[in-house]
Design a protein around this motif. Structure first.
Motif, PDB file in Angstrom:
ATOM      1  N   MET A   1       0.838  -1.201   0.000  1.00 16.65           N
ATOM      2  CA  MET A   1       0.000   0.000   0.000  1.00 16.65           C
ATOM      3  C   MET A   1       0.873   1.252   0.000  1.00 16.65           C
ATOM      4  O   MET A   1       1.879   1.314   0.711  1.00 16.65           O
ATOM      5  CB  MET A   1      -0.937  -0.019   1.205  1.00 16.65           C
ATOM      6  N   PRO A   2       0.494   2.275  -0.790  1.00 19.00           N
ATOM      7  CA  PRO A   2       1.358   3.442  -0.997  1.00 19.00           C
ATOM      8  C   PRO A   2       1.199   4.506   0.077  1.00 19.00           C
ATOM      9  O   PRO A   2       1.044   5.694  -0.217  1.00 19.00           O
ATOM     10  CB  PRO A   2       0.893   3.962  -2.357  1.00 19.00           C
ATOM     11  N   PHE A   3       1.220   4.093   1.353  1.00 21.03           N
ATOM     12  CA  PHE A   3       1.103   5.070   2.426  1.00 21.03           C
ATOM     13  C   PHE A   3       1.712   4.481   3.688  1.00 21.03           C
ATOM     14  O   PHE A   3       2.008   3.279   3.759  1.00 21.03           O
ATOM     15  CB  PHE A   3      -0.354   5.483   2.659  1.00 21.03           C
ATOM     16  N   GLU A   4       1.906   5.321   4.673  1.00 21.85           N
ATOM     17  CA  GLU A   4       2.481   4.937   5.951  1.00 21.85           C
ATOM     18  C   GLU A   4       1.416   5.085   7.028  1.00 21.85           C
ATOM     19  O   GLU A   4       0.703   6.074   7.074  1.00 21.85           O
ATOM     20  CB  GLU A   4       3.673   5.836   6.277  1.00 21.85           C
ATOM     21  N   GLY A   5       1.307   4.117   7.921  1.00 21.73           N
ATOM     22  CA  GLY A   5       0.332   4.210   8.991  1.00 21.73           C
ATOM     23  C   GLY A   5      -1.065   3.877   8.516  1.00 21.73           C
ATOM     24  O   GLY A   5      -1.267   3.386   7.405  1.00 21.73           O
ATOM     25  N   PRO A   6      -2.076   4.144   9.346  1.00 22.26           N
ATOM     26  CA  PRO A   6      -3.454   3.814   8.978  1.00 22.26           C
ATOM     27  C   PRO A   6      -3.886   4.520   7.699  1.00 22.26           C
ATOM     28  O   PRO A   6      -3.446   5.634   7.397  1.00 22.26           O
ATOM     29  CB  PRO A   6      -4.270   4.299  10.180  1.00 22.26           C
ATOM     30  N   GLY A   7      -4.760   3.864   6.968  1.00 18.44           N
ATOM     31  CA  GLY A   7      -5.295   4.427   5.735  1.00 18.44           C
ATOM     32  C   GLY A   7      -6.672   3.870   5.485  1.00 18.44           C
ATOM     33  O   GLY A   7      -7.432   3.625   6.431  1.00 18.44           O
ATOM     34  N   ALA A   8      -6.998   3.660   4.229  1.00 16.67           N
ATOM     35  CA  ALA A   8      -8.332   3.179   3.911  1.00 16.67           C
ATOM     36  C   ALA A   8      -8.321   2.510   2.543  1.00 16.67           C
ATOM     37  O   ALA A   8      -7.405   2.727   1.736  1.00 16.67           O
ATOM     38  CB  ALA A   8      -9.342   4.326   3.921  1.00 16.67           C
ATOM     39  N   TYR A   9      -9.334   1.683   2.310  1.00 19.56           N
ATOM     40  CA  TYR A   9      -9.560   1.168   0.966  1.00 19.56           C
ATOM     41  C   TYR A   9     -10.662   2.001   0.343  1.00 19.56           C
ATOM     42  O   TYR A   9     -11.678   2.305   0.983  1.00 19.56           O
ATOM     43  CB  TYR A   9      -9.953  -0.308   0.980  1.00 19.56           C
ATOM     44  N   ALA A  10     -10.438   2.383  -0.893  1.00 25.25           N
ATOM     45  CA  ALA A  10     -11.420   3.186  -1.629  1.00 25.25           C
ATOM     46  C   ALA A  10     -12.227   2.242  -2.519  1.00 25.25           C
ATOM     47  O   ALA A  10     -12.857   1.317  -2.023  1.00 25.25           O
ATOM     48  CB  ALA A  10     -10.698   4.269  -2.420  1.00 25.25           C
ATOM     49  N   MET A  11     -12.211   2.438  -3.839  1.00 18.96           N
ATOM     50  CA  MET A  11     -12.909   1.556  -4.780  1.00 18.96           C
ATOM     51  C   MET A  11     -11.891   1.018  -5.785  1.00 18.96           C
ATOM     52  O   MET A  11     -11.543   1.689  -6.760  1.00 18.96           O
ATOM     53  CB  MET A  11     -14.021   2.318  -5.506  1.00 18.96           C
ATOM     54  N   GLY A  12     -11.345  -0.155  -5.484  1.00 19.75           N
ATOM     55  CA  GLY A  12     -10.304  -0.718  -6.325  1.00 19.75           C
ATOM     56  C   GLY A  12      -8.937  -0.125  -6.087  1.00 19.75           C
ATOM     57  O   GLY A  12      -7.977  -0.455  -6.785  1.00 19.75           O
ATOM     58  N   TRP A  13      -8.827   0.772  -5.117  1.00 23.26           N
ATOM     59  CA  TRP A  13      -7.578   1.426  -4.750  1.00 23.26           C
ATOM     60  C   TRP A  13      -7.468   1.479  -3.224  1.00 23.26           C
ATOM     61  O   TRP A  13      -8.486   1.574  -2.531  1.00 23.26           O
ATOM     62  CB  TRP A  13      -7.539   2.869  -5.255  1.00 23.26           C
ATOM     63  N   SER A  14      -6.244   1.467  -2.721  1.00 20.07           N
ATOM     64  CA  SER A  14      -6.014   1.815  -1.320  1.00 20.07           C
ATOM     65  C   SER A  14      -5.528   3.256  -1.271  1.00 20.07           C
ATOM     66  O   SER A  14      -4.995   3.786  -2.253  1.00 20.07           O
ATOM     67  CB  SER A  14      -4.968   0.888  -0.697  1.00 20.07           C
ATOM     68  N   THR A  15      -5.703   3.917  -0.129  1.00 22.10           N
ATOM     69  CA  THR A  15      -5.338   5.331  -0.044  1.00 22.10           C
ATOM     70  C   THR A  15      -4.966   5.697   1.383  1.00 22.10           C
ATOM     71  O   THR A  15      -5.484   5.128   2.354  1.00 22.10           O
ATOM     72  CB  THR A  15      -6.482   6.233  -0.549  1.00 22.10           C
ATOM     73  N   GLY A  16      -4.049   6.642   1.518  1.00 22.80           N
ATOM     74  CA  GLY A  16      -3.602   7.120   2.816  1.00 22.80           C
ATOM     75  C   GLY A  16      -2.510   8.143   2.632  1.00 22.80           C
ATOM     76  O   GLY A  16      -2.132   8.491   1.508  1.00 22.80           O
ATOM     77  N   ARG A  17      -1.952   8.633   3.735  1.00 28.05           N
ATOM     78  CA  ARG A  17      -0.954   9.694   3.672  1.00 28.05           C
ATOM     79  C   ARG A  17       0.450   9.113   3.526  1.00 28.05           C
ATOM     80  O   ARG A  17       0.856   8.196   4.233  1.00 28.05           O
ATOM     81  CB  ARG A  17      -1.018  10.556   4.916  1.00 28.05           C
ATOM     82  N   PHE A  18       1.205   9.679   2.582  1.00 22.22           N
ATOM     83  CA  PHE A  18       2.607   9.346   2.377  1.00 22.22           C
ATOM     84  C   PHE A  18       3.366  10.659   2.514  1.00 22.22           C
ATOM     85  O   PHE A  18       3.442  11.444   1.572  1.00 22.22           O
ATOM     86  CB  PHE A  18       2.814   8.719   0.999  1.00 22.22           C
ATOM     87  N   GLY A  19       3.841  10.906   3.722  1.00 19.43           N
ATOM     88  CA  GLY A  19       4.435  12.201   3.993  1.00 19.43           C
ATOM     89  C   GLY A  19       3.399  13.300   3.874  1.00 19.43           C
ATOM     90  O   GLY A  19       2.374  13.276   4.557  1.00 19.43           O
ATOM     91  N   ASP A  20       3.623  14.240   2.972  1.00 13.56           N
ATOM     92  CA  ASP A  20       2.731  15.394   2.818  1.00 13.56           C
ATOM     93  C   ASP A  20       1.684  15.201   1.730  1.00 13.56           C
ATOM     94  O   ASP A  20       0.932  16.144   1.447  1.00 13.56           O
ATOM     95  CB  ASP A  20       3.556  16.650   2.489  1.00 13.56           C
ATOM     96  N   VAL A  21       1.646  14.045   1.089  1.00 13.75           N
ATOM     97  CA  VAL A  21       0.706  13.839  -0.016  1.00 13.75           C
ATOM     98  C   VAL A  21      -0.203  12.661   0.292  1.00 13.75           C
ATOM     99  O   VAL A  21       0.084  11.821   1.144  1.00 13.75           O
ATOM    100  CB  VAL A  21       1.438  13.598  -1.359  1.00 13.75           C
ATOM    101  N   THR A  22      -1.304  12.599  -0.438  1.00 16.24           N
ATOM    102  CA  THR A  22      -2.194  11.450  -0.358  1.00 16.24           C
ATOM    103  C   THR A  22      -1.777  10.443  -1.423  1.00 16.24           C
ATOM    104  O   THR A  22      -1.735  10.773  -2.610  1.00 16.24           O
ATOM    105  CB  THR A  22      -3.650  11.872  -0.578  1.00 16.24           C
ATOM    106  N   GLY A  23      -1.438   9.250  -0.971  1.00 18.12           N
ATOM    107  CA  GLY A  23      -1.087   8.181  -1.895  1.00 18.12           C
ATOM    108  C   GLY A  23      -2.306   7.348  -2.250  1.00 18.12           C
ATOM    109  O   GLY A  23      -3.147   7.064  -1.392  1.00 18.12           O
TER     110      GLY A  23
END
Length: 577
Positions: free
Chosen positions: A327-349
């Motif tokens: 998953m392209p983020f660090e720490g807790p995140g979420a699953y969207a629709m066919g994608w995972s998502t969360g914060r990677f430093g200052d951006v949303t991955g």
């Protein structure tokens, strides 16, 4: 050896990209998203990327790799490295086709979004409104499951891969799901599932009236200019520019398939495409995935879906407390629709990982920066995930992320996983009893049945059957049917010998060996699926499905009569009188 698309090897002219605001999971993401973002670091040069990738391929022992990078909304790099097949002068380039595994799921969600924009579906429609026969493990979940649920990993069905070789099509697969126990309660948490993306493919076909590959081609790939992208193995393998998957030669290797220091061999492509697409199975290239990434960051000139549809597919739906390494983020995140998502430093991955036999894939986007990276290899390897983390850090990451040794982090993860697996195997060996079967072998023979796997026949035979089934692409497709792209006969014979077949082909010759053995037989997609049983201790046997061990325990009553079988992955079977 580096092969490059010369038209795209130089960095594109810089162009601003409108910021994309991702909604949802406010308690998880909003506070961080509101922070002022630091300027993007200077991007690495193409020469720096080349040097890093070539060193990394040697470190991870990867034959070939495809790479695409989008920066500030335009193609920055689209290229290939290494070879399509070990032992041959077949360089990978920007047009080489790779199987991308579960990175296909985003295409599945996008086909649903297309039907929604056509007015043929709504995200909150009940599944049974469109597929009246569909059932899950309980009536309430069956009634309440909506279209949105099946692309957000919150239904609880898990991934019933053991069904793939036993079923004929998606409907057959889905009809068996009521016989499985859920992994978790409906909508109570994140639970990765391939099953619901099998349902996604069936729903698209039901509503559109055409097969999923044709619908994705018309609605997504053609508008984006992805002319060779497909979900069919045959046309991909007919292309002179496709990568061959590779696997560890050693049979029954229970460690991580990315383990280095072990010789590799090319293996045939495999995927039960009529069953599992778009859970996986999409095949594409660096040049064409570039267009997919430009569409998702909002700079493609011919987008097949509205921007609001794309932003919805990137919107968090199901909280992920402990993200997987892909998953392209660090720490807790979420699953969207066919994608995972969360914060990677200052951006949303936003991204995904993919795995198939002999292929790994990773895609990661930072839509607000117009950035995307896609990497794929023709062996199972952690390198695609290492590469996407490194590229995100270098292009849009913070100083802390740029200073991380991503290689070392993933190498430690592989070593720790192998340590746990090998220690568990040592404990299993230590617990083995020096005791033979409690009844004669013929007492186990018979017919057994359950609703999940169907009929299981245990036969006592002296027929030649390899102890290791030609599965997982070793000598044919992992479902035991011939591979679409076959290896030469000489290689197949060598593989049969390594698999333990003393004579004949990997499917058995029917010739007598003079030694009685138990063989488990299921009804398969195109032919029976047969696996020899190897005695472990007492009434416990092992059988091997490719490189996966399946434990088989026979159940006896007080009179020593065999009444059933408990089988790993397939559950309990009752004996048929």
């Amino acid at each position: 050896m580096t092969s490059r698309n010369r038209l795209s090897m130089q960095p594109a002219r810089r162009r601003g990209v409108p910021a994309t605001v991702l909604l949802g999971a406010a308690f998880l993401l909003a506070a961080q998203a509101a922070q002022a973002q630091s300027p993007a670091p200077p991007p690495p040069t193409v020469e720096e990327i080349d040097a890093w990738v070539e060193d990394a391929m040697a470190r991870w022992e990867v034959p070939g790799l495809g790479l695409a990078i989008v920066y500030e909304g335009e193609s920055y790099l689209s290229t290939g490295y290494g070879v399509r097949e070990l032992g041959r002068d077949t360089p990978v380039d920007a047009g080489t086709l790779f199987s991308i595994g579960s990175c296909s799921k985003a295409f599945g969600a996008a086909t649903i979004a297309s039907l929604v924009e056509e007015g043929k579906l709504r995200w909150d429609d009940r599944i049974t409104d469109h597929i009246p026969w569909f059932r899950l493990h309980d009536p309430w979940t069956t009634r309440e499951i909506r279209v949105r649920d099946i692309v957000t990993h919150r239904v609880g069905t898990g991934s019933n891969q053991p069904l793939r070789p036993l079923v004929t099509d998606r409907r057959d697969y889905l009809m068996r799901l009521p016989h499985t126990d859920p992994d978790h309660t409906f909508r109570d948490r994140y639970g990765y599932t391939n099953d619901m993306f099998v349902l996604t493919g069936h729903l698209v076909e039901t509503v559109s009236g055409t097969d999923w590959d044709a619908y994705a081609r018309e609605k997504l790939w053609n508008p984006l200019g992805m002319a060779t992208t497909t979900a069919r193995m045959a046309p991909a393998n007919a292309s002179p520019n496709h990568a061959e998957p590779h696997a560890i030669i050693e049979r029954r290797f229970i460690g991580n398939a990315a383990t280095t220091g072990m010789p590799l061999e090319p293996v045939p492509w495999q995927y039960a495409e009529d069953v599992t697409v778009p859970s996986g199975g999409v095949i594409t290239s660096a040049d064409e995935i570039t267009e997919w990434m430009r569409f998702h960051v909002g700079t493609h000139p011919n987008p097949p879906l509205s921007r609001s549809a794309v932003e919805l597919m990137h919107t968090p739906h199901t909280v992920i407390r402990n993200p997987s390494s892909w998953m392209p983020f660090e720490g807790p995140g979420a699953y969207a629709m066919g994608w995972s998502t969360g914060r990677f430093g200052d951006v949303t991955g936003v991204g995904h990982g993919g795995n198939a036999l002999g292929f790994n894939c990773s895609i990661a986007l930072a839509p607000e920066r117009g950035f995307g990276v896609w990497a794929t290899t023709n062996r199972n390897s952690e390198l695609p995930w290492v590469l996407t983390k490194w590229a995100m850090a270098r292009f849009v990451g913070t100083e802390e992320l740029r200073s991380r040794d991503w290689h070392a982090e993933f190498e430690r993860s592989v070593a720790e996983g192998n340590r746990r697996v090998f220690e568990a195997e040592e404990a299993r060996q230590a617990a083995r009893l020096d005791q033979g079967p409690s009844v004669p072998l013929e007492a186990y023979a018979g017919t057994y049945r359950n609703g999940y796997a169907g009929e299981l026949r245990i036969r006592l035979t002296d027929e030649e059957v390899p102890p290791l089934m030609p599965a997982e692409g070793r000598l044919g497709r992992w479902d035991g049917t011939p591979g679409v792209h076959e290896r030469p006969a000489a290689s197949a014979s060598a593989g049969a010998a390594r698999n333990g077949a003393r004579n004949g082909s990997a499917t058995g010759t029917g010739e007598s060996t003079g030694e009685l053995r138990l063989v488990a037989e299921f009804d398969g997609r195109e032919r029976p699926v047969r696996m020899p049983l190897e005695h472990w201790h007492v009434d416990r046997f092992d059988m091997w499905f490719g490189d996966v061990r399946i434990g088989v325990s026979f159940m006896l009553d007080a009179t020593a009569r065999v009444t059933g079988v408990e089988m790993d992955y397939y559950g309990r079977f009752e004996r048929v009188p």
